[in-house]
Scaffold this motif. Structure first.
Motif, PDB file in Angstrom:
ATOM      1  N   UNK A  59      20.662 -30.992  -3.792  1.00 17.31           N
ATOM      2  CA  UNK A  59      20.909 -29.991  -4.827  1.00 17.31           C
ATOM      3  C   UNK A  59      20.106 -28.725  -4.559  1.00 17.31           C
ATOM      4  N   UNK A  60      18.838 -28.863  -4.214  1.00 14.94           N
ATOM      5  CA  UNK A  60      18.010 -27.693  -3.922  1.00 14.94           C
ATOM      6  C   UNK A  60      18.564 -26.949  -2.712  1.00 14.94           C
ATOM      7  N   UNK A  61      18.936 -27.676  -1.690  1.00 10.73           N
ATOM      8  CA  UNK A  61      19.480 -27.059  -0.474  1.00 10.73           C
ATOM      9  C   UNK A  61      20.768 -26.295  -0.770  1.00 10.73           C
ATOM     10  N   UNK A  62      21.643 -26.888  -1.555  1.00 13.27           N
ATOM     11  CA  UNK A  62      22.893 -26.223  -1.923  1.00 13.27           C
ATOM     12  C   UNK A  62      22.617 -24.986  -2.777  1.00 13.27           C
ATOM     13  N   UNK A  63      21.736 -25.123  -3.768  1.00 16.34           N
ATOM     14  CA  UNK A  63      21.475 -23.998  -4.662  1.00 16.34           C
ATOM     15  C   UNK A  63      20.789 -22.834  -3.951  1.00 16.34           C
ATOM     16  N   UNK A  64      19.912 -23.128  -3.010  1.00 17.18           N
ATOM     17  CA  UNK A  64      19.287 -22.047  -2.235  1.00 17.18           C
ATOM     18  C   UNK A  64      20.367 -21.242  -1.521  1.00 17.18           C
ATOM     19  N   UNK A  65      21.337 -21.921  -0.955  1.00 19.69           N
ATOM     20  CA  UNK A  65      22.393 -21.224  -0.236  1.00 19.69           C
ATOM     21  C   UNK A  65      23.393 -20.555  -1.171  1.00 19.69           C
ATOM     22  N   UNK A  66      23.644 -21.139  -2.333  1.00 20.81           N
ATOM     23  CA  UNK A  66      24.501 -20.477  -3.326  1.00 20.81           C
ATOM     24  C   UNK A  66      23.851 -19.179  -3.771  1.00 20.81           C
ATOM     25  N   UNK A  67      22.547 -19.237  -4.058  1.00 22.98           N
ATOM     26  CA  UNK A  67      21.841 -18.021  -4.482  1.00 22.98           C
ATOM     27  C   UNK A  67      21.784 -17.000  -3.360  1.00 22.98           C
ATOM     28  N   UNK A  68      21.732 -17.467  -2.123  1.00 27.23           N
ATOM     29  CA  UNK A  68      21.731 -16.551  -0.989  1.00 27.23           C
ATOM     30  C   UNK A  68      23.041 -15.754  -0.955  1.00 27.23           C
ATOM     31  N   UNK A  69      24.149 -16.388  -1.297  1.00 28.22           N
ATOM     32  CA  UNK A  69      25.435 -15.688  -1.321  1.00 28.22           C
ATOM     33  C   UNK A  69      25.494 -14.673  -2.460  1.00 28.22           C
ATOM     34  N   UNK A  70      24.683 -14.870  -3.503  1.00 29.93           N
ATOM     35  CA  UNK A  70      24.667 -13.943  -4.636  1.00 29.93           C
ATOM     36  C   UNK A  70      23.657 -12.825  -4.420  1.00 29.93           C
TER      37      UNK A  70
END
Length: 93
Positions: A59-70
């Protein structure tokens, strides 16, 4: 926990200064996510401690990358961070 945040933030900061290869950045993010997952396993009562750590790590790994796209949409990223923090507080209680 703080070490994981420092590794992940450091990887992002370095990538802003000099682009990191995608695999190197992913490995640093994965390394940085581990202390966070160990500190706060996801639903350990339901998933068990080991699977809770794995779920939190992913979850942390996915969210870091989701936030990177934002990146560049600071209001959107801040709102997502607040919602995620509230959800983690709810699940931790």
């Amino acid at each position: 926990f703080a070490l994981g945040l420092a590794v992940t933030a450091g990887a992002g900061f370095y990538d802003d200064l000099r682009p990191l290869p995608a695999l190197a950045k992913l490995l640093l993010q994965a390394l940085g996510a581990l202390p966070v997952a160990l500190a706060w396993p996801l639903l350990p009562g339901l998933l068990g401690p080991e699977l809770g750590v794995v779920a939190a790590w992913l979850l942390v790994l996915v969210l870091v990358n989701v936030w990177n796209f934002m990146d560049g949409s600071n209001g959107l990223a801040a709102t997502q961070g607040l919602l995620f923090g509230a959800a983690m507080a709810l699940f931790a209680g």
